[in-house]
Design an enzyme around this catalytic site. Structure first.
Site, PDB file in Angstrom:
ATOM      1  N   ASP A  15       0.829  -1.208   0.000  1.00 18.70           N
ATOM      2  CA  ASP A  15       0.000   0.000   0.000  1.00 18.70           C
ATOM      3  C   ASP A  15       0.864   1.259   0.000  1.00 18.70           C
ATOM      4  O   ASP A  15       1.970   1.261   0.546  1.00 18.70           O
ATOM      5  CB  ASP A  15      -0.918  -0.032   1.243  1.00 18.70           C
ATOM      6  N   HIS A  71       2.224   3.324  -9.061  1.00 18.74           N
ATOM      7  CA  HIS A  71       2.062   1.886  -9.276  1.00 18.74           C
ATOM      8  C   HIS A  71       3.270   1.326 -10.047  1.00 18.74           C
ATOM      9  O   HIS A  71       3.760   0.245  -9.763  1.00 18.74           O
ATOM     10  CB  HIS A  71       0.762   1.604 -10.040  1.00 18.74           C
ATOM     11  N   LEU A 126      10.838 -20.700  -4.137  1.00 23.00           N
ATOM     12  CA  LEU A 126       9.880 -19.843  -3.424  1.00 23.00           C
ATOM     13  C   LEU A 126       8.547 -19.864  -4.163  1.00 23.00           C
ATOM     14  O   LEU A 126       8.515 -19.766  -5.389  1.00 23.00           O
ATOM     15  CB  LEU A 126      10.415 -18.403  -3.373  1.00 23.00           C
TER      16      LEU A 126
HETATM   17  C1  IPE Z   1      -5.476  -2.681  -0.113  1.00 19.43           C
HETATM   18  O1  IPE Z   1      -5.127  -1.360  -0.287  1.00 19.43           O
HETATM   19  C2  IPE Z   1      -5.474  -3.392  -1.436  1.00 19.43           C
HETATM   20  C3  IPE Z   1      -4.163  -3.623  -2.021  1.00 19.43           C
HETATM   21  C4  IPE Z   1      -3.014  -3.290  -1.523  1.00 19.43           C
HETATM   22  C5  IPE Z   1      -4.181  -4.323  -3.278  1.00 19.43           C
HETATM   23  P1  IPE Z   1      -6.216  -0.222  -0.482  1.00 19.43           P
HETATM   24  O2  IPE Z   1      -5.467   1.051  -0.592  1.00 19.43           O
HETATM   25  O3  IPE Z   1      -7.123  -0.566  -1.591  1.00 19.43           O
HETATM   26  O4  IPE Z   1      -7.036  -0.309   0.882  1.00 19.43           O
HETATM   27  P2  IPE Z   1      -7.771   0.812   1.707  1.00 19.43           P
HETATM   28  O5  IPE Z   1      -8.689   1.511   0.767  1.00 19.43           O
HETATM   29  O6  IPE Z   1      -6.718   1.730   2.219  1.00 19.43           O
HETATM   30  O7  IPE Z   1      -8.446   0.071   2.800  1.00 19.43           O
HETATM   31  C1  IPE Z   2      -1.579   0.266  -3.361  1.00 13.48           C
HETATM   32  O1  IPE Z   2      -1.401   1.634  -3.413  1.00 13.48           O
HETATM   33  C2  IPE Z   2      -1.823  -0.336  -4.719  1.00 13.48           C
HETATM   34  C3  IPE Z   2      -3.196  -0.809  -4.930  1.00 13.48           C
HETATM   35  C4  IPE Z   2      -4.155  -0.759  -4.066  1.00 13.48           C
HETATM   36  C5  IPE Z   2      -3.492  -1.365  -6.242  1.00 13.48           C
HETATM   37  P1  IPE Z   2      -2.602   2.645  -3.408  1.00 13.48           P
HETATM   38  O2  IPE Z   2      -3.003   2.906  -4.820  1.00 13.48           O
HETATM   39  O3  IPE Z   2      -3.678   2.164  -2.525  1.00 13.48           O
HETATM   40  O4  IPE Z   2      -1.919   3.935  -2.795  1.00 13.48           O
HETATM   41  P2  IPE Z   2      -2.491   4.920  -1.704  1.00 13.48           P
HETATM   42  O5  IPE Z   2      -2.972   4.077  -0.568  1.00 13.48           O
HETATM   43  O6  IPE Z   2      -3.578   5.687  -2.352  1.00 13.48           O
HETATM   44  O7  IPE Z   2      -1.328   5.762  -1.326  1.00 13.48           O
HETATM   45 MG    MG Z   3      -4.106   2.382  -0.578  1.00 12.25          MG
END
Ligand code: IPE
Ligand code: IPE
Ligand code: MG
Length: 251
Positions: free
Chosen positions: A29, A46, A140
């Protein structure tokens, strides 16, 4: 403030010094925030996150972890703006196509779990090719959660067991935790020992709700694109200091 909030790092030697968790799961995240801090579009966050994926897979293999599960895309993520979803799907395909050969060479076996029928066809085909080309890997096991949601997974198990009861193949009394777990998408792997979440958020976000029942949780403030193998090693060292009790008393 404890060390991990500051993104404590450790060396490979330190990571390998004692017990290493068999299964590490990661909620990757913070890509969007990483990009925003640089005034870049979220998609660039990303893209930068792909480096962290490589670091984590290589680090886990070096440290002797057996299973690594990465939460790449949740059910809920489908509701993000279409441009972001498209960018993520394109990146997924690009990642799979560019990394497949190297993963196979390093003995990494990749499996993908989640609702793959929702994925665009090119991404779906790329995933199947990756699973096939890495099937011989023995160093792995990497499991990618893509279009995954734990509540849907659990509801799916309930549905399947109910069907069997209706068909007379199973009686409700026979349903226990073990039988339930045997129908989960993750049925072939041990439950995660350690869950890492980056970017400081302290929630599960519909990830492996059943399987994480007794996982140790490690939250780091480091944003996913900045996560390196040394951060992973830091989490492995921290894990060793935990006392896992599984509801029992101290011995
Ligand atoms: C969780 O992150 C999903 C992934 C890392 C794929 P999100 O950014 O979507 O989750 P919330 O919205 O903070 O709960
Ligand atoms: C995690 O990063 C990647 C996915 C959920 C696909 P985010 O896109 O949730 O990034 P933040 O949480 O908005 O910083
Ligand atoms: Mg996120």
């Amino acid at each position: 403030m404890s060390g991990e909030r500051n993104g404590a790092t450790a060396s490979l030697e330190a990571a390998r010094e004692g017990e290493v968790p068999t299964h590490v799961a990661v909620i990757m995240d913070g890509n969007g925030r990483w990009a925003r801090r640089r005034a870049l579009p979220r998609s660039e966050g990303h893209r930068a996150g792909m480096t962290a994926v490589r670091e984590t897979i290589e680090g886990a293999a070096e440290a002797g972890v057996s299973h690594l599960t990465l939460y790449a895309f949740s059910h809920e993520n489908w509701s993000r703006p279409p441009t972001e979803v498209e960018a993520l799907m394109a990146l997924l395909e690009e990642y799979v196509r560019s990394q497949g050969e190297a993963l196979a060479r390093h003995g990494i076996r990749v499996t993908v779990f989640g609702d793959r029928m929702r994925l665009p066809e090119p991404a779906r085909l790329a995933i199947t090719e990756l699973e096939t080309s890495t099937a011989g890997g023995a160093k792995l096991d990497v499991h990618l959660a893509i279009s995954y949601g734990a509540r849907a997974e659990i509801a799916g198990v309930a549905r399947e067991l109910a069907r069997r009861c209706v068909r007379g193949e199973l009686s409700p009394e026979e349903i226990d935790a073990e039988r339930f777990a045997a129908e989960l998408l993750t049925r072939d792997w041990p439950d995660p020992d350690l869950l890492i979440r980056t970017s400081g958020e302290q929630r599960l976000s519909n990830f492996l709700l059943w399987q994480l029942a007794y996982a140790e949780i490690f939250v780091t403030a480091v944003l996913w694109p900045d996560f390196t193998r040394e951060h992973l090693f830091g989490a492995l060292v921290d894990y060793r200091r935990r006392e896992r009790r599984f509801g029992l008393v101290e011995t």
